[in-house]
Design a protein around this motif. Structure first.
Motif, PDB file in Angstrom:
ATOM      1  N   PHE A 146      51.032  41.297  44.183  1.00 13.85           N
ATOM      2  CA  PHE A 146      51.510  41.237  45.558  1.00 13.85           C
ATOM      3  C   PHE A 146      53.026  41.292  45.659  1.00 13.85           C
ATOM      4  O   PHE A 146      53.584  42.052  46.462  1.00 13.85           O
ATOM      5  N   ILE A 147      53.734  40.484  44.873  1.00 17.99           N
ATOM      6  CA  ILE A 147      55.191  40.505  44.981  1.00 17.99           C
ATOM      7  C   ILE A 147      55.745  41.852  44.534  1.00 17.99           C
ATOM      8  O   ILE A 147      56.821  42.268  44.977  1.00 17.99           O
ATOM      9  N   SER A 148      55.014  42.561  43.672  1.00 18.20           N
ATOM     10  CA  SER A 148      55.456  43.895  43.256  1.00 18.20           C
ATOM     11  C   SER A 148      55.294  44.906  44.386  1.00 18.20           C
ATOM     12  O   SER A 148      56.172  45.743  44.623  1.00 18.20           O
ATOM     13  N   VAL A 149      54.145  44.846  45.100  1.00 22.09           N
ATOM     14  CA  VAL A 149      53.953  45.816  46.189  1.00 22.09           C
ATOM     15  C   VAL A 149      54.888  45.507  47.359  1.00 22.09           C
ATOM     16  O   VAL A 149      55.338  46.431  48.054  1.00 22.09           O
ATOM     17  N   ILE A 150      55.202  44.221  47.590  1.00 17.22           N
ATOM     18  CA  ILE A 150      56.179  43.880  48.619  1.00 17.22           C
ATOM     19  C   ILE A 150      57.550  44.438  48.245  1.00 17.22           C
ATOM     20  O   ILE A 150      58.298  44.940  49.099  1.00 17.22           O
ATOM     21  N   ARG A 151      57.895  44.375  46.959  1.00 20.93           N
ATOM     22  CA  ARG A 151      59.165  44.942  46.510  1.00 20.93           C
ATOM     23  C   ARG A 151      59.174  46.459  46.717  1.00 20.93           C
ATOM     24  O   ARG A 151      60.196  47.035  47.104  1.00 20.93           O
ATOM     25  N   LEU A 152      58.040  47.127  46.482  1.00 16.88           N
ATOM     26  CA  LEU A 152      57.963  48.562  46.729  1.00 16.88           C
ATOM     27  C   LEU A 152      58.181  48.882  48.205  1.00 16.88           C
ATOM     28  O   LEU A 152      58.852  49.872  48.540  1.00 16.88           O
ATOM     29  N   VAL A 153      57.616  48.080  49.099  1.00 17.15           N
ATOM     30  CA  VAL A 153      57.822  48.294  50.538  1.00 17.15           C
ATOM     31  C   VAL A 153      59.305  48.219  50.868  1.00 17.15           C
ATOM     32  O   VAL A 153      59.840  49.060  51.614  1.00 17.15           O
ATOM     33  N   ASN A 154      59.996  47.223  50.316  1.00 15.46           N
ATOM     34  CA  ASN A 154      61.426  47.074  50.585  1.00 15.46           C
ATOM     35  C   ASN A 154      62.256  48.178  49.941  1.00 15.46           C
ATOM     36  O   ASN A 154      63.356  48.473  50.407  1.00 15.46           O
TER      37      ASN A 154
ATOM     38  N   PHE B  10      52.980  53.832  49.374  1.00 19.77           N
ATOM     39  CA  PHE B  10      52.433  52.676  50.090  1.00 19.77           C
ATOM     40  C   PHE B  10      50.911  52.634  49.961  1.00 19.77           C
ATOM     41  O   PHE B  10      50.325  51.564  49.746  1.00 19.77           O
ATOM     42  N   GLY B  11      50.256  53.798  50.073  1.00 17.83           N
ATOM     43  CA  GLY B  11      48.798  53.840  49.977  1.00 17.83           C
ATOM     44  C   GLY B  11      48.281  53.409  48.615  1.00 17.83           C
ATOM     45  O   GLY B  11      47.321  52.635  48.522  1.00 17.83           O
ATOM     46  N   VAL B  12      48.911  53.899  47.539  1.00 17.52           N
ATOM     47  CA  VAL B  12      48.469  53.529  46.194  1.00 17.52           C
ATOM     48  C   VAL B  12      48.762  52.056  45.926  1.00 17.52           C
ATOM     49  O   VAL B  12      47.953  51.342  45.317  1.00 17.52           O
ATOM     50  N   ALA B  13      49.927  51.581  46.398  1.00 19.36           N
ATOM     51  CA  ALA B  13      50.245  50.155  46.243  1.00 19.36           C
ATOM     52  C   ALA B  13      49.229  49.295  46.983  1.00 19.36           C
ATOM     53  O   ALA B  13      48.801  48.239  46.488  1.00 19.36           O
ATOM     54  N   ALA B  14      48.820  49.741  48.186  1.00 21.96           N
ATOM     55  CA  ALA B  14      47.810  48.996  48.940  1.00 21.96           C
ATOM     56  C   ALA B  14      46.485  48.958  48.189  1.00 21.96           C
ATOM     57  O   ALA B  14      45.793  47.929  48.166  1.00 21.96           O
ATOM     58  N   LEU B  15      46.114  50.067  47.545  1.00 19.22           N
ATOM     59  CA  LEU B  15      44.881  50.096  46.752  1.00 19.22           C
ATOM     60  C   LEU B  15      44.962  49.084  45.611  1.00 19.22           C
ATOM     61  O   LEU B  15      43.984  48.374  45.319  1.00 19.22           O
ATOM     62  N   ALA B  16      46.120  49.011  44.954  1.00 19.67           N
ATOM     63  CA  ALA B  16      46.286  48.032  43.869  1.00 19.67           C
ATOM     64  C   ALA B  16      46.113  46.610  44.386  1.00 19.67           C
ATOM     65  O   ALA B  16      45.487  45.765  43.732  1.00 19.67           O
ATOM     66  N   TYR B  17      46.659  46.356  45.576  1.00 17.87           N
ATOM     67  CA  TYR B  17      46.526  45.013  46.134  1.00 17.87           C
ATOM     68  C   TYR B  17      45.099  44.740  46.586  1.00 17.87           C
ATOM     69  O   TYR B  17      44.587  43.625  46.442  1.00 17.87           O
ATOM     70  N   ILE B  18      44.421  45.735  47.161  1.00 17.35           N
ATOM     71  CA  ILE B  18      43.006  45.581  47.517  1.00 17.35           C
ATOM     72  C   ILE B  18      42.191  45.220  46.285  1.00 17.35           C
ATOM     73  O   ILE B  18      41.338  44.318  46.316  1.00 17.35           O
ATOM     74  N   ALA B  19      42.451  45.929  45.176  1.00 17.45           N
ATOM     75  CA  ALA B  19      41.735  45.639  43.927  1.00 17.45           C
ATOM     76  C   ALA B  19      42.014  44.220  43.461  1.00 17.45           C
ATOM     77  O   ALA B  19      41.107  43.508  42.998  1.00 17.45           O
ATOM     78  N   ALA B  20      43.269  43.765  43.603  1.00 13.00           N
ATOM     79  CA  ALA B  20      43.622  42.412  43.174  1.00 13.00           C
ATOM     80  C   ALA B  20      42.899  41.357  44.007  1.00 13.00           C
ATOM     81  O   ALA B  20      42.383  40.369  43.469  1.00 13.00           O
ATOM     82  N   VAL B  21      42.852  41.564  45.322  1.00 12.76           N
ATOM     83  CA  VAL B  21      42.173  40.593  46.192  1.00 12.76           C
ATOM     84  C   VAL B  21      40.676  40.581  45.907  1.00 12.76           C
ATOM     85  O   VAL B  21      40.029  39.524  45.940  1.00 12.76           O
ATOM     86  N   LEU B  22      40.105  41.742  45.613  1.00 10.69           N
ATOM     87  CA  LEU B  22      38.687  41.797  45.247  1.00 10.69           C
ATOM     88  C   LEU B  22      38.415  40.962  44.001  1.00 10.69           C
ATOM     89  O   LEU B  22      37.463  40.166  43.967  1.00 10.69           O
ATOM     90  N   GLN B  23      39.232  41.116  42.971  1.00  9.03           N
ATOM     91  CA  GLN B  23      39.027  40.343  41.745  1.00  9.03           C
ATOM     92  C   GLN B  23      39.207  38.847  42.016  1.00  9.03           C
ATOM     93  O   GLN B  23      38.450  38.009  41.528  1.00  9.03           O
ATOM     94  N   ARG B  24      40.229  38.527  42.821  1.00  6.24           N
ATOM     95  CA  ARG B  24      40.533  37.124  43.123  1.00  6.24           C
ATOM     96  C   ARG B  24      39.408  36.468  43.903  1.00  6.24           C
ATOM     97  O   ARG B  24      39.004  35.331  43.613  1.00  6.24           O
ATOM     98  N   SER B  25      38.888  37.166  44.924  1.00  8.55           N
ATOM     99  CA  SER B  25      37.927  36.549  45.845  1.00  8.55           C
ATOM    100  C   SER B  25      36.478  36.750  45.427  1.00  8.55           C
ATOM    101  O   SER B  25      35.578  36.219  46.080  1.00  8.55           O
ATOM    102  N   SER B  26      36.231  37.499  44.354  1.00  7.57           N
ATOM    103  CA  SER B  26      34.850  37.733  43.930  1.00  7.57           C
ATOM    104  C   SER B  26      34.136  36.430  43.577  1.00  7.57           C
ATOM    105  O   SER B  26      32.917  36.326  43.713  1.00  7.57           O
ATOM    106  N   LEU B  27      34.900  35.421  43.167  1.00  5.02           N
ATOM    107  CA  LEU B  27      34.288  34.136  42.847  1.00  5.02           C
ATOM    108  C   LEU B  27      33.862  33.384  44.104  1.00  5.02           C
ATOM    109  O   LEU B  27      33.017  32.497  44.055  1.00  5.02           O
ATOM    110  N   GLY B  28      34.462  33.758  45.265  1.00  2.58           N
ATOM    111  CA  GLY B  28      34.168  33.044  46.497  1.00  2.58           C
ATOM    112  C   GLY B  28      32.720  33.135  46.924  1.00  2.58           C
ATOM    113  O   GLY B  28      32.170  32.187  47.478  1.00  2.58           O
TER     114      GLY B  28
END
Length: 437
Positions: free
Chosen positions: A114-122, A10-28
């Motif tokens: 995101f949908i991959s980390v949600i699948r990992l949670v399940n 869960f922790g590593v998956a969360a890091l991957a998602y944090i990295a994804a949101v950073l890349q996505r929102s960096s343009l903001g």
């Protein structure tokens, strides 16, 4: 299930998602800098965010099919690698066309996460903790938005465009390495199911799309996530800095408020979702109503809205992100486990479809108002108010479809399981009558 190894994954998956949101929102926080770097119109600038979201949304269902076919780990590993390439492309681009290619790659990589980390949670957890962990995953991912609003923004304004986007890419690179080394599709104690053929997975997609619960999840995500995404991903920073005259520090701080509110409200919504599963849609509609009231106050305020009202606005949008995760809980409860990747992909299309439509329309409206002489400045507060009003049309249509999907989902629930869900006011009235002496 629910073992120490599960929490490590869960922790590593969360890091991957944090990295994804950073890349996505960096343009903001880069909208004003992007205007200086590429020197083009509002509509063209908005394409940097629009194409990213179009690619993101377009790949959700294909990625969901791939998750059901090959598992979530591979998609996370490939997705983080593609984001690294995309951010480095943007970091060293001096032409708007090359910058768009970079954002296309970022959107493509981000779409798998995101949908991959949600699948990992399940896969790694079970029981009533699952909807709460889904909320926590979304909230922890929002830390990426804090990273873009504070340290990324500082690097951008102190060291420049290339240094900022290269530093963001390094976080995705770290996530790539750890995901490759640590993640697994399922616990070792769980027997891997027989891998379905692509034809079988595609055949399952039709019933998934037709399920009223999947559609209810799609429209729930559509109406709750989009307003905050449009604001945080691109137009909020120019609105606050150029139209309202806020400093870049204050504007970045208000973007952080969105994240903090999400961190606080997410666990609460997760508990409410688990405690009142038949009332999840009422939570969604309540969040939309709150957003509508606060946006109306901002848009009808004469002249420049006061700071306290803008703070209320970002607080309201902060609840929208966790609220959108309720859509994935609809997908989880209305779909069999072997189609959950596809169902989550369908749901995740919702908010991002609404977001890229509104992102582009806001840019077009701003350009049109400027060209007809509505304002001397492209980013005038009055022009922004008119442009932001497009949300009422897009989200309003989404609410109509949500109510229709909810009616069909409740009818199916009654037919399949004999559970009848009365209107909320009827249920509250009955509960009040039972409590009276």
């Amino acid at each position: 299930m629910n073992s120490k190894r599960s929490w490590f994954v869960f922790g590593v998956a969360a890091l991957a998602y944090i990295a994804a949101v950073l890349q996505r929102s960096s343009l903001g926080v880069s909208g004003v800098s992007a205007a200086d770097r590429y020197y083009t119109s509002a509509a063209i600038l908005s394409t940097l965010a629009v194409v990213q979201l179009i690619v993101y949304a377009a790949l959700q269902i294909p990625n969901g099919i791939l998750i059901d076919r090959v598992g979530p780990k591979l998609l996370i590993v490939v997705g983080t690698a593609v984001m690294v390439v995309g951010q480095l492309t943007l970091a060293f681009s001096t032409d708007i066309g090359i910058a768009v290619i970079g954002r296309v790659l970022v959107g493509a990589g981000d779409s798998a996460i995101f949908i991959s980390v949600i699948r990992l949670v399940n896969s790694w957890f079970s029981g009533r903790i699952v909807p709460q962990l889904s909320q926590w995953m979304g909230n922890l991912g929002a830390i990426g938005q804090i990273l873009s609003a504070v340290p990324f923004a500082i690097v951008l304004h102190e060291a420049g465009w290339s240094a900022a986007f290269t530093s963001a890419a390094s976080v995705a690179l770290l996530a790539f390495i750890l995901s490759l080394l640590v993640l697994g599709d399922r616990p070792p104690s769980v027997t891997a199911p027989e891998q379905p053929t692509l034809g079988v997975v595609l055949k399952r997609l039709g019933p998934t799309l037709r399920r009223p619960g999947t559609q209810l999840g799609f429209w729930s995500h559509f109406v709750t996530q989009s307003s905050g995404t449009v604001f945080a991903l691109f137009w909020g920073f120019p609105f606050m800095v150029s139209a309202l005259g806020y400093s870049t520090t204050l504007a970045s701080g208000l973007l952080v408020v969105i994240v903090v509110v999400g961190l606080v409200s997410g666990p609460i919504l997760g508990l409410l979702t688990a405690r009142f599963p038949t009332r999840r849609s009422n939570l969604v509609l309540g969040i939309v109503a709150m957003l509508g009231v606060v946006w109306t106050a901002v848009l009808v305020w004469p002249g420049t809205p006061p700071l306290w009202l803008v703070v209320l606005l970002v607080v309201a949008m902060g609840a929208g992100g966790p609220g959108s995760l309720i859509g994935f809980d609809f997908a989880r409860t209305f779909n069999p486990p072997h189609t959950l990747g596809s169902a989550n992909g369908v749901v995740n299309v919702g908010g991002f479809t609404a977001s890229f439509v509104m992102l582009f329309l806001i840019g077009v409206i701003l350009d049109a108002l400027h060209n007809v002489g509505f304002s001397a400045s492209l980013y005038d507060v009055g022009a922004f108010k008119l442009a932001f009003a497009v949300q009422y049309v897009v989200i309003g249509l989404g609410v109509l479809f949500l109510v229709r999907a909810r009616r069909r989902a409740r009818a199916q629930l009654e037919e399949d399981e004999g559970i009848s869900v009365a209107p909320l006011w009827v249920a509250l009235s009955a509960a009040w009558s039972r409590k009276r002496p």
